[in-house]
Design a protein around this motif. Sequence first.
Motif, PDB file in Angstrom:
ATOM      1  N   UNK A  38       0.874  -1.290  -0.108  1.00 51.60           N
ATOM      2  CA  UNK A  38      -0.067   0.023  -0.032  1.00 51.60           C
ATOM      3  C   UNK A  38       0.746   1.208   0.038  1.00 51.60           C
ATOM      4  N   UNK A  39       0.474   2.250  -0.596  1.00 52.81           N
ATOM      5  CA  UNK A  39      -0.798   2.461  -1.240  1.00 52.81           C
ATOM      6  C   UNK A  39      -0.896   1.786  -2.551  1.00 52.81           C
ATOM      7  N   UNK A  40      -2.079   1.410  -3.054  1.00 54.98           N
ATOM      8  CA  UNK A  40      -2.351   1.235  -4.354  1.00 54.98           C
ATOM      9  C   UNK A  40      -3.203   2.239  -4.827  1.00 54.98           C
ATOM     10  N   UNK A  41      -2.706   2.990  -6.073  1.00 59.48           N
ATOM     11  CA  UNK A  41      -3.602   4.143  -6.428  1.00 59.48           C
ATOM     12  C   UNK A  41      -4.480   3.855  -7.719  1.00 59.48           C
ATOM     13  N   UNK A  42      -5.665   4.307  -7.559  1.00 71.68           N
ATOM     14  CA  UNK A  42      -6.385   4.049  -8.747  1.00 71.68           C
ATOM     15  C   UNK A  42      -7.146   5.522  -9.230  1.00 71.68           C
ATOM     16  N   UNK A  43      -7.262   5.817 -10.322  1.00 72.42           N
ATOM     17  CA  UNK A  43      -7.879   7.234 -10.870  1.00 72.42           C
ATOM     18  C   UNK A  43      -9.024   6.627 -11.643  1.00 72.42           C
ATOM     19  N   UNK A  44     -10.136   6.705 -10.961  1.00 73.74           N
ATOM     20  CA  UNK A  44     -11.423   6.084 -11.631  1.00 73.74           C
ATOM     21  C   UNK A  44     -11.083   4.773 -11.733  1.00 73.74           C
ATOM     22  N   UNK A  45     -11.431   3.863 -12.853  1.00 73.22           N
ATOM     23  CA  UNK A  45     -11.133   2.397 -12.639  1.00 73.22           C
ATOM     24  C   UNK A  45      -9.799   2.107 -13.181  1.00 73.22           C
ATOM     25  N   UNK A  46      -8.886   3.077 -13.449  1.00 70.18           N
ATOM     26  CA  UNK A  46      -7.521   2.793 -13.895  1.00 70.18           C
ATOM     27  C   UNK A  46      -6.619   2.786 -12.580  1.00 70.18           C
ATOM     28  N   UNK A  47      -5.914   1.355 -12.608  1.00 73.19           N
ATOM     29  CA  UNK A  47      -4.786   1.161 -11.522  1.00 73.19           C
ATOM     30  C   UNK A  47      -3.628   1.883 -11.914  1.00 73.19           C
ATOM     31  N   UNK A  48      -3.272   2.890 -11.187  1.00 71.76           N
ATOM     32  CA  UNK A  48      -1.939   3.652 -11.465  1.00 71.76           C
ATOM     33  C   UNK A  48      -0.713   2.845 -10.940  1.00 71.76           C
ATOM     34  N   UNK A  49      -0.855   2.348  -9.775  1.00 77.09           N
ATOM     35  CA  UNK A  49       0.345   1.674  -8.971  1.00 77.09           C
ATOM     36  C   UNK A  49       0.277   2.190  -7.519  1.00 77.09           C
ATOM     37  N   UNK A  50       1.466   2.208  -7.423  1.00 70.59           N
ATOM     38  CA  UNK A  50       1.738   2.636  -5.909  1.00 70.59           C
ATOM     39  C   UNK A  50       2.348   4.198  -6.166  1.00 70.59           C
ATOM     40  N   UNK A  51       2.738   4.679  -4.787  1.00 70.06           N
ATOM     41  CA  UNK A  51       3.265   6.191  -4.953  1.00 70.06           C
ATOM     42  C   UNK A  51       4.104   6.338  -6.270  1.00 70.06           C
ATOM     43  N   UNK A  52       5.311   5.677  -6.150  1.00 69.24           N
ATOM     44  CA  UNK A  52       6.266   5.906  -7.300  1.00 69.24           C
ATOM     45  C   UNK A  52       5.873   5.670  -8.546  1.00 69.24           C
ATOM     46  N   UNK A  53       4.796   4.829  -8.741  1.00 61.53           N
ATOM     47  CA  UNK A  53       4.315   4.819 -10.289  1.00 61.53           C
ATOM     48  C   UNK A  53       3.457   5.995 -10.388  1.00 61.53           C
ATOM     49  N   UNK A  54       2.936   6.865  -9.182  1.00 57.60           N
ATOM     50  CA  UNK A  54       2.129   7.749  -9.693  1.00 57.60           C
ATOM     51  C   UNK A  54       2.802   9.102  -9.893  1.00 57.60           C
ATOM     52  N   UNK A  55       4.188   9.089  -9.390  1.00 56.34           N
ATOM     53  CA  UNK A  55       5.083  10.115  -9.781  1.00 56.34           C
ATOM     54  C   UNK A  55       5.677  10.050 -10.643  1.00 56.34           C
ATOM     55  N   UNK A  56       6.062   8.895 -11.260  1.00 57.79           N
ATOM     56  CA  UNK A  56       6.750   8.625 -12.348  1.00 57.79           C
ATOM     57  C   UNK A  56       5.678   9.107 -13.714  1.00 57.79           C
ATOM     58  N   UNK A  57       4.338   8.849 -13.627  1.00 55.63           N
ATOM     59  CA  UNK A  57       3.285   9.174 -14.353  1.00 55.63           C
ATOM     60  C   UNK A  57       3.431  10.726 -14.410  1.00 55.63           C
ATOM     61  N   UNK A  58       3.450  11.228 -13.275  1.00 53.63           N
ATOM     62  CA  UNK A  58       3.500  12.900 -13.297  1.00 53.63           C
ATOM     63  C   UNK A  58       4.562  13.515 -14.045  1.00 53.63           C
ATOM     64  N   UNK A  59       5.738  12.920 -13.682  1.00 53.87           N
ATOM     65  CA  UNK A  59       7.062  13.212 -14.485  1.00 53.87           C
ATOM     66  C   UNK A  59       7.098  13.099 -15.766  1.00 53.87           C
ATOM     67  N   UNK A  60       6.367  11.927 -16.325  1.00 56.06           N
ATOM     68  CA  UNK A  60       6.120  11.976 -17.884  1.00 56.06           C
ATOM     69  C   UNK A  60       5.110  12.484 -18.518  1.00 56.06           C
ATOM     70  N   UNK A  61       4.450  13.230 -17.607  1.00 51.21           N
ATOM     71  CA  UNK A  61       3.331  14.369 -18.019  1.00 51.21           C
ATOM     72  C   UNK A  61       2.195  13.737 -18.443  1.00 51.21           C
TER      73      UNK A  61
END
Length: 74
Positions: A38-61
């Motif tokens: 944990x955490x496992x992050x979802x945006x709507x029905x989309x599984x983003x992953x954990x915190x590091x995955x969310x930040x990587x998505x953010x860095x990639x725009x």
Amino acid sequence: MAAKNFLKSKGLDWEEVRVDLDPKARERMLALARRTSVPQIFVGDVHVGGYDDMVALNRAGKFDALLGDAGASP
């Protein structure tokens, strides 16, 4: 806490599901995310992953675009 702080910095609201207190919620998380950490992050029905995955998505725009697709409420 890092994930919550990140979401706060973007002015977003979220729903926290305490899988440590709710065995059925933990089973749902495992079925959807196939991860036990944990955490496992979802945006709507989309599984983003954990915190590091969310930040990587953010860095990639790509995180803001995902929010737009999901109605901007993780």
